[in-house]
Each structure stands twice: as C-alpha cells, then as structure tokens.
Design an enzyme around this catalytic site. Structure first.
Site, PDB file in Angstrom:
ATOM      1  N   GLU A 198      -3.281  11.982   4.532  1.00  0.00           N
ATOM      2  CA  GLU A 198      -3.820  13.145   3.120  1.00  0.00           C
ATOM      3  C   GLU A 198      -4.897  13.217   2.888  1.00  0.00           C
ATOM      4  O   GLU A 198      -5.543  11.994   3.226  1.00  0.00           O
ATOM      5  CB  GLU A 198      -2.284  12.693   1.996  1.00  0.00           C
ATOM      6  CG  GLU A 198      -1.346  12.389   1.636  1.00  0.00           C
ATOM      7  CD  GLU A 198      -0.495  12.165   1.068  1.00  0.00           C
ATOM      8  OE1 GLU A 198      -1.336  11.017   0.105  1.00  0.00           O
ATOM      9  OE2 GLU A 198       0.395  12.015   0.817  1.00  0.00           O
ATOM     10  N   SER A 205       4.380  13.643   1.402  1.00  0.00           N
ATOM     11  CA  SER A 205       5.258  13.528   1.819  1.00  0.00           C
ATOM     12  C   SER A 205       5.361  12.666   2.531  1.00  0.00           C
ATOM     13  O   SER A 205       5.555  12.427   3.772  1.00  0.00           O
ATOM     14  CB  SER A 205       6.167  14.382   2.444  1.00  0.00           C
ATOM     15  OG  SER A 205       5.635  15.791   1.957  1.00  0.00           O
ATOM     16  N   GLU A 206       5.029  10.967   1.895  1.00  0.00           N
ATOM     17  CA  GLU A 206       4.665   9.652   2.963  1.00  0.00           C
ATOM     18  C   GLU A 206       5.741   9.400   3.580  1.00  0.00           C
ATOM     19  O   GLU A 206       5.955   8.428   4.554  1.00  0.00           O
ATOM     20  CB  GLU A 206       4.432   8.695   1.600  1.00  0.00           C
ATOM     21  CG  GLU A 206       2.669   9.164   1.253  1.00  0.00           C
ATOM     22  CD  GLU A 206       3.529   9.337  -0.117  1.00  0.00           C
ATOM     23  OE1 GLU A 206       3.942  10.502  -0.427  1.00  0.00           O
ATOM     24  OE2 GLU A 206       1.898  10.415  -0.489  1.00  0.00           O
ATOM     25  N   GLN A 244      -3.806   6.587   1.742  1.00  0.00           N
ATOM     26  CA  GLN A 244      -4.853   6.262   0.942  1.00  0.00           C
ATOM     27  C   GLN A 244      -4.732   4.978  -0.294  1.00  0.00           C
ATOM     28  O   GLN A 244      -5.577   4.289  -0.728  1.00  0.00           O
ATOM     29  CB  GLN A 244      -5.176   7.299   0.072  1.00  0.00           C
ATOM     30  CG  GLN A 244      -5.922   8.697   0.419  1.00  0.00           C
ATOM     31  CD  GLN A 244      -6.193   9.800  -0.224  1.00  0.00           C
ATOM     32  OE1 GLN A 244      -5.680   9.841  -1.266  1.00  0.00           O
ATOM     33  NE2 GLN A 244      -6.031  10.763   0.627  1.00  0.00           N
ATOM     34  N   PHE A 292       4.998   0.519  -0.542  1.00  0.00           N
ATOM     35  CA  PHE A 292       5.953   0.877  -1.312  1.00  0.00           C
ATOM     36  C   PHE A 292       7.460   2.040  -1.231  1.00  0.00           C
ATOM     37  O   PHE A 292       9.144   1.825  -0.520  1.00  0.00           O
ATOM     38  CB  PHE A 292       6.777  -0.280  -2.464  1.00  0.00           C
ATOM     39  CG  PHE A 292       5.624  -1.050  -3.179  1.00  0.00           C
ATOM     40  CD1 PHE A 292       5.589  -1.992  -2.729  1.00  0.00           C
ATOM     41  CD2 PHE A 292       4.638  -0.979  -4.014  1.00  0.00           C
ATOM     42  CE1 PHE A 292       4.535  -3.313  -3.065  1.00  0.00           C
ATOM     43  CE2 PHE A 292       3.532  -2.083  -4.180  1.00  0.00           C
ATOM     44  CZ  PHE A 292       4.123  -2.596  -3.519  1.00  0.00           C
ATOM     45  N   HIS A 343      -2.293   1.213  -7.891  1.00  0.00           N
ATOM     46  CA  HIS A 343      -3.326   1.287  -6.996  1.00  0.00           C
ATOM     47  C   HIS A 343      -3.845   0.585  -6.386  1.00  0.00           C
ATOM     48  O   HIS A 343      -4.696   0.093  -5.710  1.00  0.00           O
ATOM     49  CB  HIS A 343      -4.468   2.742  -7.467  1.00  0.00           C
ATOM     50  CG  HIS A 343      -3.900   3.943  -7.714  1.00  0.00           C
ATOM     51  ND1 HIS A 343      -2.525   3.973  -7.451  1.00  0.00           N
ATOM     52  CD2 HIS A 343      -4.875   5.021  -6.979  1.00  0.00           C
ATOM     53  CE1 HIS A 343      -2.950   5.070  -7.686  1.00  0.00           C
ATOM     54  NE2 HIS A 343      -3.581   5.966  -6.403  1.00  0.00           N
TER      55      HIS A 343
END
Lengths: 333, 329
Positions: free
Chosen positions: B29, B57-58, B80, B86, B128
């Site tokens: 991204e 859209s990981e 990122q 996960f 994060h």
C-alpha cells in the site's frame, strides 16, 4: 473427436472416484476424500479449453481438475494413498494434489484460498509477456469468503488473465446455496465489472464452449471472466458421510439430482462401440492405477520433513551439546 | 566511512536486488510514494510494473504474491502495520509457507514480507503496536529481525534471494539507528546466524531487534563491574542455537530481552533452549512485554508495557547476584 475426448475425461474421473471411494473403505486411502462425482463435466470442459502451459488451482474436491489437466491417474491414486511415488511424494494427499509440470498449482483445502493465488499467477504470466492463462476452480461455498471478493477486485483492476470457474453443486457441505448466498454468484463478479455467465455444468460441450470463449478473452488481454457451472454433487461432501449419514438431503432429491448425469449426457453423443472402447481402455488404466497405489512404497518416516523448505535452513540446527557444568563450580571464590 | 541509516539500508538492499534480478517486484500500500520510505525512488527507477500499489486488500495481495511466486517472480510485500500480519496470517502461514512441503518439493514461494516500523511507535495504540515475530517463528516461517543497518541490508538481501517465504521485521525503535559502514563491503548476511555485538564473560544478554541498542547501553553502564555479552540472534527462525550455546558456555548466565508478550513468546523459547543445555550458573531471566499484553494508547502506559533498560539492569543484577555481592569470579 472432441466429444470422445470429453467423454473420456468425464469417464476417467468417474472411474477414478469410484475406485478411490473403494480404497477409502478398504483403508488404503487414509483420511477420506471429497468425491467430485456428478461434477466431472466442469473439469473436463474447462481443461479441454486449456493449453498444456496454462495453470490451474483446485479445491478440496479437486481430483477431477487434476486428472483433466493431465495428471497420471496411477501417481494420483498413490498420492491419495500417501505413497512415495505419489504426485506429491505422499506429502499432500487428496486435498493438496499438485503437478507443477502440468501447471497444476495444487488443490487447496481452505475454501476460496486458491482464487487469489491463481489470479496472482495469471497476473505474473501476463506481466512476463506470455499469453498463458490461469483457471481458479472454486465452489459455491467460496463466494462468501472475503478474500475471494478481494481477488475479484484485484484481478479485474490488473486485468489478470484468469478464468474464475465456480462449480455450484448446490451445497456448502450441508448448507444450501440459497441459504448462504445473498444476491447471486454472477452478481458478485459483475459488481467488479467481470463478465459472468451461467453454464450447464453437467454438459461438457457447454462448459467447453463457455470456457473457450473465456480463455480466448483472457489470452487477448481482456481480463477475467466468471463461469458459474451448475451441477449436482452425487456423492457425499466427504466420505465421512457414508457412515455418519447426516441426512441433509432426501433420497428423492438425490435421485432427481442424479437424473442429469454428465456421463450419460456426453456418452449419448458417441457411437456405442466408441463409448465401450473408451470404457474398456479406462477400466484397464484405472485398475492398474489402483494396483500401482496399493503396491507403492510408503514414505520413510525419517523423511517426514523433507521439502519443508525450498532453501534449506543454514546452518543446520545443531543440538546443544551436553556438557555438564558442576553446580556452582565457578562461584567458589 | 559513510553513515548508513537503517531505513536507507533497507532501501538500498531492495534497490540493489531489483537492479541485479529483474524478477523482483514489490507489492504494498502506498509503495510508489513510499510512505514507509523503504521503497523511496524505486517506482521511478524500476517502473510501475515492478512497484505496484495495491488496494487495501491485504489477504488478496498477499496471495497474489504467492501465485506470482509460483510461476517465477520474486516478491517483496510491504505491510505498513505489524497487525496486518494477523489479517494475512492464513495467506502466509497456511498457504505460502506450506506449499513446499505439501507439494513434495515441487513448489517454491520466494516472497519476503517486510514490516517497516514494527512494535510500538508510541501512541499508535492497541491495533498498531504489536510485534508478532514469535507467531511466525512458531509455525516455521523464516523470521528475521535485524538490529543494525548492515544487518538490515544483508538480511533483507538474503530474504529476497531465499526460495521460501521470509518475514522481515524492522522494528520502529531501530529505524533511526545509524552505523559507519563501508558500502562496498555490504553483502548478504546468512539467515540463521546470530551475532555477538559485544563480548563478555559474566552474562549473555540475548536481545532482539531495537533492544540490541538497549542491551549495549546497559552493558556499557555495567562495564568494569559485570562483563555482559550481547548476543543478537538476528534470525528468530531458524534460531542460531549453536551460537547461543557457545555464548552460554562462555558466560553460564542468561537474560533475554524481547519486545513481545511473555507467555509462549520468543524469550520463552530461548530460556527453554538454555534449560535443555548445560546447567547455567543462575536461573535465567526474561525481560518482555507482560503476559497477554495489549499496548494502551497513553504514552506512559505504552512505555510501561515495553521491556527496557531498567528491567534489563534488574535482571542482570539478579542473575549475577554473586558478582554484585563481591563473591564472584
């Protein structure tokens, strides 16, 4: 000729599955299988539209796809039996059968998981300047997986030459498609600008025609197409049901589902002597495959983790040497 | 010698490898504008067909990389945020990682997953700030946590050249580290070899990632009183067990400094490995995040959950108590 080839593939898969189920019952195939009986026309028609250098990904119900792409039935049966000469050296089994030399990038046991893998392979093939294409086989149960819809989006955006083949057999294990899918399967693809077509998945000719058009479009740089191929799963979700008998569909419904049999649909297009010659050839081939699998050596347990890595670990892990140090020996001042 | 920053080392390794090997491509991204800085200049240098901005859209782009790798490309996938692992754990641990074994050696999946800014960046709160390297080591995915720029360069190069999936964690706390390096001497650092940053004889401190700097600072503070050896495993899987054993033979004492949760964490593996080896002179200690921690937002709370110098100092004093009390070697 094309009709005879299509019939041969349908009959090959039908005969393979019948024998595989027998080997499950005999305890030769451990763990059971997900038979694709009734859905053979999809594998036969789609793979007949492909070139040998095209690639496919498959599902937990994938024997038909792997065989239709050209895998050796004897090595395939040996794989189901977990034997060393199996396609994957007995490391994959029914749900992971792969033959990379034939472009079979593997059956995949996670529902929908192979769709982005096929699409990514397709994107890479196009990027390399070739006109090879990829096919992602998946079931109706996969269309509610987020990653499948993400893959539709990315495949359409990047014009990946992938044919998205949804085999709608009416059930995600026991759940009916109507109870699982809001909207429609075709509508999911169309929402991403992907052309989508409903196909009679019990008619190998119809599947071949639709797949040929989708493959041609992909080769020409037109991007993905979705084919929703409707068929009926004649057998259990998994051979486990043969003893557990969960009973989510009635005998009458099963009989109605079996009334349209791809083997008969395609067989009726052949002269009787042509059909029986193919049947005889396949009986010999598949009986030999069973014999091969039964007699094939089991893998050596010492090789259990062969191929865990493509690049072996460096350095090879060394066990910590046992060098007893006397308790508190160095604290003595 | 020029100073090389950790971030520049990652950028340089990726650029050098893309120049050497035309099959290397980047997914991620905002990688074209290089939000993380790791991919700075690469889109301009190598073109948009090798540096691809992906939608958010990981799961899909992680498996796109797998598919592309299966037909011959080599991918670097940048995430990122460490917690995105996960989300894509299925695609890495259950898909990419398993193809080689499940296919009986037919498949290769050369994909490197890069996490620039893993761990706490302070005040980025609960979703994060994770450091899930132990999860990948546990399932057998090659897992790398470079501590210094030369290793960031060399280990990323090795990861890109490896034919298996490799996860490379670049801890937020290490991104600012600079090092005098001879640029011409930079090269691949093999996966699975640890590094002794400072030799010592009284205690081995196994420190991971950015905590290597903390360990070196504490070792400096203690110089003259306690001789601290700082061992950086660099690769958590495969773990350099031979290098660790050699260090423990020299010191006989162990403290692990690990920025991840305590229970079932990486430090626990190091302690267990030590427990299976020759008897230590003192019970080992680990300095970690608390068991099952979720990092809170407020900076003081965030810091309270992170292992650091004070905890390390206390642990070293504990395991070397004999030295502190003047009865030692």
């Amino acid at each position: 000729m094309a009709d005879a080839e299509l019939y041969r593939t349908v009959a090959l898969v039908r005969g393979f599955e019948r024998r595989a189920v027998e080997l499950v019952r005999a305890g030769v195939v451990p763990g059971g299988i997900h038979p694709c009986t009734g859905q053979e026309a999809v594998a036969a028609g789609v793979c007949a539209a492909l070139r040998p250098d095209d690639v496919v990904t498959s599902t937990h119900r994938g024997h038909g796809h792997v065989l239709a792409k050209g895998a050796d039935p004897a090595r395939m049966m040996a794989e189901l039996a977990g034997r060393e000469p199996g396609l994957n050296r007995g490391r994959g089994g029914s749900m992971h059968a792969a033959d990379f030399a034939l472009g079979v990038l593997g059956a995949n046991a996670m529902v929908g998981a192979a769709v982005p893998i096929a699409a990514g392979a397709a994107w890479a093939l196009r990027r390399a300047g070739s006109d090879r294409v990829a096919v992602a086989f998946f079931g109706d149960g996969a269309v509610n997986q987020g990653v499948v819809l993400e893959a539709f989006n990315l495949a359409a955006l990047w014009r990946a030459p992938v044919v998205l083949v949804c085999e709608n057999n009416g059930f995600a294990t026991s759940m009916r498609t109507a109870d699982a899918v809001a909207g429609s399967i075709l509508g999911r693809a169309r929402a991403f600008g992907i052309p989508a077509l409903a196909v009679d998945g019990t008619d190998p000719r119809a599947v071949l025609a639709a797949a040929s058009a989708a493959v041609a479009r992909a080769r020409a740089g037109g991007g993905p197409t979705l084919l929703e191929c409707a068929a009926y799963r004649f057998d259990a979700h998994h051979t486990w049901e043969h003893t557990a008998r969960p009973g989510y569909r009635s005998a009458a419904e099963e009989a109605a589902g079996r009334a349209r049999d791809p083997l008969e649909v395609q067989g009726a297009r052949l002269a009787p002597e042509v059909r029986s010659a193919i049947d005889a050839e396949l009986d010999e081939l598949l009986d030999a495959a069973v014999e091969f699998a039964r007699g094939a050596p089991h893998p050596d347990p010492a090789s259990a983790l062969d191929h865990l890595y493509a690049t072996p670990l460096v350095p090879v892990p060394v066990p910590v040497p046992v060098e007893p140090v006397p308790l508190h020996a160095t604290e003595v001042g | 010698m020029p100073k090389l920053s950790y971030l520049k080392a990652l950028n340089r390794a990726l650029g050098d490898e893309m120049a050497r090997d035309a099959s290397v491509c980047v997914f991620g991204e905002d990688v074209r504008v290089a939000v993380s800085n790791v991919t700075a200049g690469l889109a301009k240098r190598f073109g948009p067909q090798r540096v691809l901005d992906t939608p958010i859209s990981e799961q899909a782009f992680t498996s796109f990389a797998t598919g592309a790798a299966l037909v011959g490309l080599r991918l670097l996938v940048e995430f990122q945020i460490p917690s995105l692992l996960f989300l894509a754990f299925e695609q890495i641990a259950n898909q990419a990682h398993k193809f080689s074994l499940m296919s009986g050696g037919q498949a290769r999946v050369p994909v490197t997953y890069l996490l620039p800014g893993s761990g706490s960046r302070e005040a980025w709160a609960g979703q994060h700030s994770d450091h899930p390297y132990g999860l990948f080591a546990h399932v057998g995915v090659k897992t790398v946590v470079p501590a210094v720029p030369s290793d960031a360069y060399g280990l990323l190069l090795s990861a890109l050249r490896d034919d298996d999936p490799v996860v490379v964690f670049a801890p937020a706390g290490a991104l600012g580290v600079r090092e005098d390096v001879d640029l011409a001497a930079l090269g691949p650092v093999p996966l699975g070899r640890g590094r002794v940053h400072r030799a010592g004889t009284d205690v081995t401190v196994v420190a991971v990632g950015h905590l290597v700097q903390e360990a070196l600072a504490v070792a400096g503070e203690l110089a003259g009183r306690v001789s601290v050896e700082v061992f950086d495993p660099r690769t958590l899987h495969p773990l350099d067990r031979a290098g660790l054993a050699a260090s423990l033979r020299r010191t006989g004492r162990l403290v692990v400094l690990d920025d991840s949760n305590r229970s079932c964490g990486f430090a626990a593996e190091v302690l267990a490995t030590a427990a299976e080896g020759p008897r230590l002179r003192a019970a080992p200690r680990r300095v970690t995040r608390p068991e099952g921690a979720v990092l809170p937002f407020a900076p003081a709370l965030d810091r309270a959950c992170q292992p650091g110098r004070a905890g390390l100092l206390a642990a070293i004093e504990e395991v070397t108590g004999v030295l502190r009390e003047g009865g030692g070697t």
